[in-house]
Design an enzyme around this catalytic site. Structure first.
Site, PDB file in Angstrom:
ATOM      1  N   ASP A 191      -4.310   2.328  -4.685  1.00 37.33           N
ATOM      2  CA  ASP A 191      -2.842   2.286  -4.629  1.00 37.33           C
ATOM      3  C   ASP A 191      -2.358   1.014  -3.962  1.00 37.33           C
ATOM      4  O   ASP A 191      -1.310   0.991  -3.326  1.00 37.33           O
ATOM      5  CB  ASP A 191      -2.308   3.517  -3.884  1.00 37.33           C
ATOM      6  N   ASP A 234       0.858  -1.182   0.000  1.00 38.14           N
ATOM      7  CA  ASP A 234       0.000   0.000   0.000  1.00 38.14           C
ATOM      8  C   ASP A 234       0.895   1.234   0.000  1.00 38.14           C
ATOM      9  O   ASP A 234       1.761   1.373   0.875  1.00 38.14           O
ATOM     10  CB  ASP A 234      -0.909   0.008   1.225  1.00 38.14           C
ATOM     11  N   LEU A 235       0.713   2.110  -0.996  1.00 35.47           N
ATOM     12  CA  LEU A 235       1.540   3.305  -1.069  1.00 35.47           C
ATOM     13  C   LEU A 235       1.197   4.248   0.076  1.00 35.47           C
ATOM     14  O   LEU A 235       0.027   4.422   0.425  1.00 35.47           O
ATOM     15  CB  LEU A 235       1.338   4.022  -2.404  1.00 35.47           C
TER      16      LEU A 235
END
Length: 290
Positions: free
Chosen positions: A203, A160-161
């Protein structure tokens, strides 16, 4: 050739789809007229033409890996024609004759019927071109089965960004899409040929790490992924900083069920994010690495 008869050759030759048959050495031992017309290789069949020369070594290894886990598969890839041009094709493959030979049926992407094209779109993320959640679920089942069969480990890495929303808010959604595409390419370049990366939405990305002799080896890959992701991206006059939190779940150590592994990798990712971000954590462990 032992295990193949003239009736099979005749039936395959009647197909309008390009078809070839390769043996356990990877040599094309039969190709129908449609295959020759498409690739230009017909005149060379029978003189040790390797299928690897047409599809490429990386794509062939991926095909072989999938065929070990499932007797029939459907994928897309590029093939190299006799004149050197690359052509995107849809490929159906299966094992025949006691799994000693592989049958490949091809169709150029531009010739695919609407339902086949829709099938391709249904299995891939439209922005990055990566496999989506639907294809991930199928591949994860294959990876688990292959790990059990070979008495090896495999791992799910949930990515997960960090602080992705501010990038969209500050630079716009076009920049956000650029970041997602760039990260997708970085992930593909960082993992091995036998691994897989998918985008499951927003993301969030998932990586399947296959053929691990030790589950802890997933941590080495997670560390490489973080270093690769955190390289600044050039967007016009701006350098965009990106980081990510990663969670790792190992099969069979943590779970051997697809949904269970995904959930545990997700839990580990949240642990990494709550502990300062830009790091990775294994499921069930308190130590965070960055």
């Amino acid at each position: 050739m032992v295990g193949r008869d003239m009736l099979l050759d005749t039936l395959l030759d009647l197909s309008f789809d390009p078809i070839c048959l390769i043996d356990e050495r990877g040599i094309i031992v039969f190709a129908n007229e449609a295959f020759g017309n498409l690739t230009g290789y017909m005149c060379k069949i029978g003189s040790d033409v390797f299928f690897e020369d047409i599809i490429g070594p990386e794509a062939l290894r991926d095909l072989e890996t999938q065929l070990h886990a499932a007797d029939k598969i459907y994928v897309t890839s590029n093939i190299r024609l006799c004149d050197g041009r690359l052509l995107p094709v849809a490929i159906k493959a299966c094992l025949i004759h006691n799994k000693r030979h592989r049958l490949f049926v091809m169709r150029p992407m531009q010739d695919m019927p609407a339902d086949r094209e829709m099938e391709h779109q249904a299995l891939h993320d439209p922005l990055t071109g990566l496999p989506n959640r639907a294809q991930l679920t199928d591949r994860l089942k294959q990876s688990i089965a292959q790990a059990k069969l070979n008495n090896l480990f495999m791992a799910v890495v949930f990515i997960d960004l960090d602080e992705f929303k501010p990038i969209n808010d500050t630079y716009g959604h076009e920049c956000g899409d650029f970041v997602l595409v760039s990260v997708a390419q970085t992930l593909q370049e960082t993992i091995r040929d036998c691994d897989m990366v998918a985008r499951i939405g927003g993301d969030e990305f998932i990586i399947l790490l296959n053929e691990l002799k030790n589950g802890l080896h997933a941590g080495l890959t997670a560390n490489r992924l973080i270093k690769a992701i955190t390289q600044p991206l050039q967007w016009g006059e701006h350098l965009i900083g990106v980081s990510a939190s990663l969670g790792v779940a190992v099969c069979p150590t943590h779970d051997d069920d697809p949904e269970g592994l995904l959930k545990k990798a997700d839990d580990a990712m949240y642990l990494a994010k709550k502990s300062g971000k830009n790091g990775y954590a294994f499921f069930g462990e308190g130590d965070i690495f960055s």
